[in-house]
Design a protein around this motif. Structure first.
Motif, PDB file in Angstrom:
ATOM      1  N   MET A 104       1.107  -1.704   0.056  1.00  0.00           N
ATOM      2  CA  MET A 104      -0.103   0.408  -0.042  1.00  0.00           C
ATOM      3  C   MET A 104       0.858   0.789   0.213  1.00  0.00           C
ATOM      4  N   SER A 105       0.357   2.307  -0.613  1.00  0.00           N
ATOM      5  CA  SER A 105       1.584   3.269  -1.222  1.00  0.00           C
ATOM      6  C   SER A 105       0.555   4.543  -0.050  1.00  0.00           C
ATOM      7  N   PRO A 106       1.801   5.829   0.273  1.00  0.00           N
ATOM      8  CA  PRO A 106       1.040   6.342   1.516  1.00  0.00           C
ATOM      9  C   PRO A 106      -0.008   7.163   0.601  1.00  0.00           C
ATOM     10  N   GLU A 107       0.329   7.140  -0.841  1.00  0.00           N
ATOM     11  CA  GLU A 107      -0.877   7.891  -1.383  1.00  0.00           C
ATOM     12  C   GLU A 107      -2.388   6.829  -0.930  1.00  0.00           C
ATOM     13  N   GLN A 108      -2.594   5.898  -1.350  1.00  0.00           N
ATOM     14  CA  GLN A 108      -3.873   4.862  -0.929  1.00  0.00           C
ATOM     15  C   GLN A 108      -3.812   4.791   0.174  1.00  0.00           C
ATOM     16  N   LEU A 109      -2.859   4.819   1.389  1.00  0.00           N
ATOM     17  CA  LEU A 109      -2.919   4.710   2.866  1.00  0.00           C
ATOM     18  C   LEU A 109      -3.665   6.062   2.995  1.00  0.00           C
ATOM     19  N   ARG A 110      -3.863   7.037   2.744  1.00  0.00           N
ATOM     20  CA  ARG A 110      -4.020   8.713   2.905  1.00  0.00           C
ATOM     21  C   ARG A 110      -5.711   8.358   2.363  1.00  0.00           C
ATOM     22  N   ALA A 111      -5.464   8.023   1.219  1.00  0.00           N
ATOM     23  CA  ALA A 111      -7.327   8.178   0.448  1.00  0.00           C
ATOM     24  C   ALA A 111      -8.148   6.682   1.418  1.00  0.00           C
ATOM     25  N   PHE A 112      -8.040   5.807   1.682  1.00  0.00           N
ATOM     26  CA  PHE A 112      -8.271   5.085   2.933  1.00  0.00           C
ATOM     27  C   PHE A 112      -8.693   5.190   3.988  1.00  0.00           C
ATOM     28  N   CYS A 113      -8.030   6.340   4.142  1.00  0.00           N
ATOM     29  CA  CYS A 113      -8.833   6.844   5.471  1.00  0.00           C
ATOM     30  C   CYS A 113      -9.275   7.692   5.123  1.00  0.00           C
ATOM     31  N   LEU A 114      -8.741   8.330   4.444  1.00  0.00           N
ATOM     32  CA  LEU A 114     -10.188  10.075   3.878  1.00  0.00           C
ATOM     33  C   LEU A 114     -11.162   9.103   3.669  1.00  0.00           C
ATOM     34  N   SER A 115     -11.809   8.168   3.418  1.00  0.00           N
ATOM     35  CA  SER A 115     -12.755   7.213   3.130  1.00  0.00           C
ATOM     36  C   SER A 115     -13.994   7.086   3.626  1.00  0.00           C
ATOM     37  N   PHE A 116     -13.650   7.021   4.898  1.00  0.00           N
ATOM     38  CA  PHE A 116     -14.881   6.816   5.753  1.00  0.00           C
ATOM     39  C   PHE A 116     -15.299   7.953   6.551  1.00  0.00           C
ATOM     40  N   ASN A 117     -16.606   7.723   7.135  1.00  0.00           N
ATOM     41  CA  ASN A 117     -17.798   8.729   6.706  1.00  0.00           C
ATOM     42  C   ASN A 117     -17.464   9.548   7.977  1.00  0.00           C
ATOM     43  N   ALA A 118     -17.030  11.408   7.459  1.00  0.00           N
ATOM     44  CA  ALA A 118     -16.856  12.062   8.697  1.00  0.00           C
ATOM     45  C   ALA A 118     -15.853  12.236   9.215  1.00  0.00           C
ATOM     46  N   THR A 119     -14.450  11.740   7.758  1.00  0.00           N
ATOM     47  CA  THR A 119     -13.288  12.207   8.655  1.00  0.00           C
ATOM     48  C   THR A 119     -12.763  13.093   8.176  1.00  0.00           C
ATOM     49  N   THR A 134       3.795  -1.193  10.338  1.00  0.00           N
ATOM     50  CA  THR A 134       4.765  -0.706   9.357  1.00  0.00           C
ATOM     51  C   THR A 134       4.319  -1.396   8.033  1.00  0.00           C
ATOM     52  N   VAL A 135       3.760  -0.557   7.171  1.00  0.00           N
ATOM     53  CA  VAL A 135       2.964  -0.602   5.675  1.00  0.00           C
ATOM     54  C   VAL A 135       4.596  -0.302   4.666  1.00  0.00           C
ATOM     55  N   ASP A 136       4.945  -1.798   3.814  1.00  0.00           N
ATOM     56  CA  ASP A 136       6.418  -1.830   3.447  1.00  0.00           C
ATOM     57  C   ASP A 136       5.818  -2.547   2.560  1.00  0.00           C
ATOM     58  N   GLY A 137       4.733  -3.486   1.982  1.00  0.00           N
ATOM     59  CA  GLY A 137       4.700  -4.337   1.788  1.00  0.00           C
ATOM     60  C   GLY A 137       4.857  -6.094   2.146  1.00  0.00           C
ATOM     61  N   GLN A 138       5.521  -6.183   3.490  1.00  0.00           N
ATOM     62  CA  GLN A 138       5.336  -7.178   3.691  1.00  0.00           C
ATOM     63  C   GLN A 138       4.051  -7.533   4.683  1.00  0.00           C
ATOM     64  N   LEU A 139       2.947  -7.090   4.897  1.00  0.00           N
ATOM     65  CA  LEU A 139       2.400  -6.824   5.533  1.00  0.00           C
ATOM     66  C   LEU A 139       0.865  -6.919   4.083  1.00  0.00           C
ATOM     67  N   PRO A 140      -0.070  -7.840   4.278  1.00  0.00           N
ATOM     68  CA  PRO A 140      -1.059  -7.901   2.855  1.00  0.00           C
ATOM     69  C   PRO A 140      -2.021  -6.563   3.592  1.00  0.00           C
ATOM     70  N   ASP A 141      -2.526  -6.190   1.879  1.00  0.00           N
ATOM     71  CA  ASP A 141      -2.729  -4.911   1.996  1.00  0.00           C
ATOM     72  C   ASP A 141      -3.707  -4.817   2.604  1.00  0.00           C
ATOM     73  N   GLN A 142      -4.736  -6.137   2.960  1.00  0.00           N
ATOM     74  CA  GLN A 142      -6.019  -6.518   3.353  1.00  0.00           C
ATOM     75  C   GLN A 142      -6.207  -6.633   4.664  1.00  0.00           C
ATOM     76  N   LEU A 143      -4.963  -6.897   4.994  1.00  0.00           N
ATOM     77  CA  LEU A 143      -5.304  -6.839   6.830  1.00  0.00           C
ATOM     78  C   LEU A 143      -5.038  -5.880   7.193  1.00  0.00           C
ATOM     79  N   ILE A 144      -3.770  -4.215   6.365  1.00  0.00           N
ATOM     80  CA  ILE A 144      -3.561  -3.174   6.990  1.00  0.00           C
ATOM     81  C   ILE A 144      -4.883  -2.177   7.040  1.00  0.00           C
ATOM     82  N   ARG A 145      -5.891  -2.643   5.246  1.00  0.00           N
ATOM     83  CA  ARG A 145      -6.997  -1.764   5.600  1.00  0.00           C
ATOM     84  C   ARG A 145      -8.260  -2.180   6.591  1.00  0.00           C
ATOM     85  N   GLU A 146      -7.553  -3.278   7.044  1.00  0.00           N
ATOM     86  CA  GLU A 146      -9.159  -4.228   8.045  1.00  0.00           C
ATOM     87  C   GLU A 146      -8.610  -3.657   9.380  1.00  0.00           C
TER      88      GLU A 146
END
Length: 119
Positions: free
Chosen positions: A1-16, A83-95
């Motif tokens: 997950m890239s920094p841009e993807q992490l940021r976009a995912f965090c901002l995707s939640f209601n009222a964030t 740590t978000v450097d590709g070693q953990l699955p993106d799905q786990l990070i999203r969860e």
């Protein structure tokens, strides 16, 4: 997950919202004024502090030693640094991000929680 993807995912939640109360490099993601994620999007490796149920926090730290650790500069019982450097699955990070958001929302007063449920 890239920094841009992490940021976009965090901002995707209601009222964030994303705020910078500490310095211009540290993104703080909040729902109705309450912190659920904290990160330096330009850091290498990329990490994010996330709220976590205390029992789950211990389990995750054991299962992913070195990649999920007690929250840096946070209450170590309730926060993990992931740590978000590709070693953990993106799905786990999203969860984990979603769980953090949900825990914070669950702690909000009932009237605020109901406000979040409205379209």
């Amino acid at each position: 997950m890239s920094p841009e993807q992490l940021r976009a995912f965090c901002l995707s939640f209601n009222a964030t919202v994303e705020e910078f109360p500490f310095n211009p490099d540290t993104s703080v993601f909040k729902v109705l004024g309450k912190l659920f994620a904290l990160t330096r999007l330009d850091a290498t490796p990329l990490t994010v502090n996330l709220k976590c149920d205390p029992e789950d926090a211990l389990r995750l730290r054991e299962e992913h030693a070195g990649l999920i650790i007690p929250g840096y500069h946070m209450n170590k019982r309730h926060w993990n640094t992931v740590t978000v450097d590709g070693q953990l699955p993106d799905q786990l990070i999203r969860e984990l991000v979603e769980d953090s958001y949900d825990l914070v929302v669950a702690g909000l007063p009932r009237a605020e929680r109901l406000r979040l449920d409205r379209p």
